[in-house]
Scaffold this motif. Structure first.
Motif, PDB file in Angstrom:
ATOM      1  N   ASP A  15       5.156  -4.078  10.727  1.00 52.66           N
ATOM      2  CA  ASP A  15       5.929  -5.083   9.996  1.00 52.66           C
ATOM      3  C   ASP A  15       5.239  -5.450   8.687  1.00 52.66           C
ATOM      4  O   ASP A  15       5.877  -5.582   7.650  1.00 52.66           O
ATOM      5  N   ILE A  16       3.943  -5.595   8.727  1.00 53.45           N
ATOM      6  CA  ILE A  16       3.190  -5.984   7.522  1.00 53.45           C
ATOM      7  C   ILE A  16       2.872  -4.758   6.665  1.00 53.45           C
ATOM      8  O   ILE A  16       3.275  -4.654   5.517  1.00 53.45           O
ATOM      9  N   GLN A  17       2.156  -3.815   7.226  1.00 50.77           N
ATOM     10  CA  GLN A  17       1.664  -2.683   6.445  1.00 50.77           C
ATOM     11  C   GLN A  17       2.726  -1.614   6.197  1.00 50.77           C
ATOM     12  O   GLN A  17       2.791  -1.050   5.113  1.00 50.77           O
ATOM     13  N   GLY A  18       3.549  -1.344   7.169  1.00 55.90           N
ATOM     14  CA  GLY A  18       4.593  -0.325   7.003  1.00 55.90           C
ATOM     15  C   GLY A  18       5.632  -0.739   5.979  1.00 55.90           C
ATOM     16  O   GLY A  18       5.982   0.024   5.071  1.00 55.90           O
ATOM     17  N   THR A  19       6.141  -1.962   6.116  1.00 55.29           N
ATOM     18  CA  THR A  19       7.138  -2.468   5.175  1.00 55.29           C
ATOM     19  C   THR A  19       6.544  -2.593   3.776  1.00 55.29           C
ATOM     20  O   THR A  19       7.191  -2.269   2.781  1.00 55.29           O
ATOM     21  N   ALA A  20       5.303  -3.039   3.699  1.00 56.79           N
ATOM     22  CA  ALA A  20       4.653  -3.179   2.396  1.00 56.79           C
ATOM     23  C   ALA A  20       4.477  -1.829   1.714  1.00 56.79           C
ATOM     24  O   ALA A  20       4.686  -1.703   0.505  1.00 56.79           O
ATOM     25  N   THR A  21       4.122  -0.803   2.471  1.00 56.77           N
ATOM     26  CA  THR A  21       3.927   0.527   1.901  1.00 56.77           C
ATOM     27  C   THR A  21       5.226   1.088   1.343  1.00 56.77           C
ATOM     28  O   THR A  21       5.274   1.570   0.197  1.00 56.77           O
TER      29      THR A  21
END
Length: 57
Positions: A15-21
């Motif tokens: 949710d944090i790192q995947g979406t941000a990437t």
């Protein structure tokens, strides 16, 4: 949690790192297609949830 255990465990929060990437890559590509420099552009993030905070950081 990611910051706290960064050097002890291998962690990935989609949710944090995947979406941000994905968001960062999309924003960068859109700016380049528009002929704008990412370093001189501003991006407004709507939402203070974990995904929004991950994108902002």
């Amino acid at each position: 949690m990611l910051e706290k255990y960064r050097n002890q465990y291998r962690c990935f929060n989609d949710d944090i790192q995947g979406t941000a990437t994905v968001s960062a890559a999309t924003i960068k590509r859109a700016l380049l297609k528009a002929g704008k420099e990412p370093s001189t552009s501003r991006v407004f993030v709507v939402g203070g949830g974990s995904a929004g905070c991950g994108i902002a950081s």
